[in-house]
Design an enzyme around this catalytic site. Structure first.
Site, PDB file in Angstrom:
ATOM      1  N   THR A 126       0.833  -1.203   0.000  1.00 36.85           N
ATOM      2  CA  THR A 126       0.000   0.000   0.000  1.00 36.85           C
ATOM      3  C   THR A 126       0.868   1.253   0.000  1.00 36.85           C
ATOM      4  O   THR A 126       2.010   1.200   0.473  1.00 36.85           O
ATOM      5  CB  THR A 126      -0.843  -0.053   1.293  1.00 36.85           C
ATOM      6  OG1 THR A 126      -1.719  -1.158   1.174  1.00 36.85           O
ATOM      7  CG2 THR A 126      -1.604   1.211   1.574  1.00 36.85           C
ATOM      8  N   ARG A 131     -13.998  -7.804  -0.390  1.00 34.44           N
ATOM      9  CA  ARG A 131     -13.301  -7.554   0.875  1.00 34.44           C
ATOM     10  C   ARG A 131     -12.776  -6.106   0.875  1.00 34.44           C
ATOM     11  O   ARG A 131     -12.185  -5.644  -0.093  1.00 34.44           O
ATOM     12  CB  ARG A 131     -12.142  -8.535   1.031  1.00 34.44           C
ATOM     13  CG  ARG A 131     -11.286  -8.309   2.292  1.00 34.44           C
ATOM     14  CD  ARG A 131     -10.082  -7.418   2.025  1.00 34.44           C
ATOM     15  NE  ARG A 131      -9.187  -7.331   3.174  1.00 34.44           N
ATOM     16  CZ  ARG A 131      -8.170  -6.465   3.251  1.00 34.44           C
ATOM     17  NH1 ARG A 131      -7.943  -5.627   2.255  1.00 34.44           N
ATOM     18  NH2 ARG A 131      -7.395  -6.439   4.302  1.00 34.44           N
ATOM     19  N   VAL A 132     -12.999  -5.402   1.963  1.00 39.43           N
ATOM     20  CA  VAL A 132     -12.468  -4.041   2.083  1.00 39.43           C
ATOM     21  C   VAL A 132     -11.553  -3.994   3.301  1.00 39.43           C
ATOM     22  O   VAL A 132     -11.911  -4.508   4.367  1.00 39.43           O
ATOM     23  CB  VAL A 132     -13.619  -3.014   2.233  1.00 39.43           C
ATOM     24  CG1 VAL A 132     -13.068  -1.626   2.504  1.00 39.43           C
ATOM     25  CG2 VAL A 132     -14.498  -3.000   0.980  1.00 39.43           C
ATOM     26  N   GLY A 133     -10.382  -3.393   3.135  1.00 39.84           N
ATOM     27  CA  GLY A 133      -9.425  -3.309   4.244  1.00 39.84           C
ATOM     28  C   GLY A 133      -9.529  -1.982   4.978  1.00 39.84           C
ATOM     29  O   GLY A 133     -10.558  -1.293   4.931  1.00 39.84           O
ATOM     30  N   ASP A 134      -8.446  -1.608   5.618  1.00 38.54           N
ATOM     31  CA  ASP A 134      -8.431  -0.394   6.443  1.00 38.54           C
ATOM     32  C   ASP A 134      -8.180   0.885   5.632  1.00 38.54           C
ATOM     33  O   ASP A 134      -8.537   1.977   6.073  1.00 38.54           O
ATOM     34  CB  ASP A 134      -7.322  -0.515   7.493  1.00 38.54           C
ATOM     35  CG  ASP A 134      -5.950  -0.695   6.844  1.00 38.54           C
ATOM     36  OD1 ASP A 134      -5.819  -1.532   5.926  1.00 38.54           O
ATOM     37  OD2 ASP A 134      -5.003   0.016   7.243  1.00 38.54           O
ATOM     38  N   THR A 179      -0.211   1.016   6.983  1.00 36.62           N
ATOM     39  CA  THR A 179      -0.080  -0.075   6.025  1.00 36.62           C
ATOM     40  C   THR A 179       0.151  -1.374   6.789  1.00 36.62           C
ATOM     41  O   THR A 179       0.903  -1.392   7.760  1.00 36.62           O
ATOM     42  CB  THR A 179       1.055   0.167   5.015  1.00 36.62           C
ATOM     43  OG1 THR A 179       1.160  -1.008   4.190  1.00 36.62           O
ATOM     44  CG2 THR A 179       2.395   0.447   5.667  1.00 36.62           C
ATOM     45  N   GLY A 180      -0.526  -2.433   6.340  1.00 36.55           N
ATOM     46  CA  GLY A 180      -0.386  -3.700   7.037  1.00 36.55           C
ATOM     47  C   GLY A 180      -1.646  -4.523   6.863  1.00 36.55           C
ATOM     48  O   GLY A 180      -2.412  -4.278   5.930  1.00 36.55           O
ATOM     49  N   GLY A 183      -5.059  -5.202   7.077  1.00 36.42           N
ATOM     50  CA  GLY A 183      -6.167  -4.269   7.270  1.00 36.42           C
ATOM     51  C   GLY A 183      -7.122  -4.662   8.380  1.00 36.42           C
ATOM     52  O   GLY A 183      -7.600  -3.804   9.130  1.00 36.42           O
TER      53      GLY A 183
HETATM   54  N1  ASP Z   1      -3.717  -2.344   4.625  1.00 37.73           N
HETATM   55  C1  ASP Z   1      -3.952  -2.878   3.307  1.00 37.73           C
HETATM   56  C2  ASP Z   1      -5.194  -3.729   3.335  1.00 37.73           C
HETATM   57  O1  ASP Z   1      -5.350  -4.499   4.260  1.00 37.73           O
HETATM   58  C3  ASP Z   1      -2.809  -3.668   2.780  1.00 37.73           C
HETATM   59  C4  ASP Z   1      -1.441  -3.055   2.949  1.00 37.73           C
HETATM   60  O2  ASP Z   1      -1.275  -2.094   3.660  1.00 37.73           O
HETATM   61  O3  ASP Z   1      -0.496  -3.527   2.337  1.00 37.73           O
HETATM   62  O4  ASP Z   1      -5.949  -3.680   2.400  1.00 37.73           O
END
Ligand code: ASP
Length: 321
Positions: free
Chosen positions: A190, A218-221, A241-242, A244
């Site tokens: 990200t 699917r939706v992340g953070d 980032t990480g 989600g």
């Molecule tokens: N945070 C993002 C998600 O979970 C992925 C990422 O940060 O690499 O969609």
């Protein structure tokens, strides 16, 4: 009478001098931080690829630095830096977005302005070349905060943003990663940017293709304000980032701001509390800038692609701890 006038002029001169000086110092300061994802670069990465990442991060940082240096707004700096990343297939955002389990791409982005807490976001878009710009349009041109799925793609058309076929996001690198991923590691990468401009306005933005092989829908953070992105001029701006799901469950970005607001933590204390104490190891990291222009990179992974530039002459790009 003569003395009174003289005193009046002297005090007027003193007040304007000090007022002028404090304005100058406020107006000449800026800080910008960027990230290109945490925890997905292997220590065995080839020097050529490592250099390619460093070069891209440097270019991105220069784009934002130039805007801020010339007195431009943090909104423009954040949007332009993220648009650059969205054009660069090295990163999991825009062009380089990962594949879903259905072999398609669904992109998320958000932006928030610390001056008035306005914000805009899009989730699960399939045809928007620059999700960050659509997020900005949601913020500036609609009475809403978050658009998702087909409605968000439609909104993009209505606003005349650049529309692409979903196949535009197909890249060989991501395709191979997707095939391999059906292995263990989630591919991340990200991108995000946080900046404070010479007016003291903090803006944070984040853009992503999400996690490799995620289920459609699917939706992340990243498009969720409070989880992946947050900005408040009274405290700080954050982009995460990480994984989600963990960022959502721990309200990561907002919690950092809240610890500063309600418990008087410094940015460093707040970010470390959330990333190092609340989240499990290996789950991700954040970049952040506070109202005084101080910055932090805090991550619990072995690497986070990151960079900082500010009006004190700092200019740094790093990958490893
Ligand atoms: N945070 C993002 C998600 O979970 C992925 C990422 O940060 O690499 O969609």
């Amino acid at each position: 009478m003569k003395i009174t006038m003289k005193m009046f002029f002297i005090s007027f001169w003193v007040v304007s001098l000090f007022g002028f000086q404090s304005n100058i110092s406020a107006q000449n300061k800026y800080t910008i931080v960027i990230h290109g994802g945490a925890g997905y670069i292997s220590p065995e990465i080839s020097p050529v690829i490592e250099n390619a990442y460093i070069l891209s991060l440097t270019k991105a940082l220069n784009i934002g630095k130039k805007i801020l240096e010339e007195g431009g707004s943090s909104i423009n700096a954040v949007e332009q830096v993220i648009r650059f990343f969205e054009n660069d297939s090295l990163f999991n955002a825009g062009k380089g977005a990962v594949f879903t389990s259905a072999g398609t791409h669904e992109l998320d982005a958000s932006i928030m302005v610390g001056k008035d807490l306005t914000t805009g976001a899009v989730a699960g878009v399939k045809t928007i070349r620059h999700p960050i710009s659509l997020a900005r349009l949601v913020m500036e041109k609609t009475p809403y905060v978050l658009f998702a799925g087909e409605g968000a793609d439609e909104l993009g058309k209505r606003f005349g943003v650049e529309i692409v076929d979903n196949k535009y996001f197909n890249t060989t690198k991501r395709f191979n990663q997707w095939l391999k991923k059906r292995e263990k590691e989630k591919i991340k990468g990200t991108v995000g940017c946080v900046a404070i401009d010479k007016d003291g306005n903090i803006v944070a933005g984040t853009s992503t293709g999400g996690l490799t092989d995620k289920w459609p829908g699917r939706v992340g953070d990243s498009p969720l304000i409070n989880a992946g992105t947050y900005a408040d001029n009274k405290t700080c701006g954050v982009s995460g980032t990480g994984i989600g799901e963990l960022f959502i469950r721990n309200t990561v970005a907002y919690n950092i701001s809240a610890l500063m607001k309600y418990k008087d933590y410094t940015l460093k204390q707040a970010a470390e509390e959330v990333i190092l104490n609340m989240l499990p190891k290996g789950s991700g990291g954040i970049i952040a800038v506070d109202k005084d222009g101080s910055y932090q990179f805090v991550f619990n992974t072995s690497s986070m692609l990151r960079g900082v530039a500010n009006s004190n002459g700092v200019f740094e790009v790093k990958i490893w701890k």
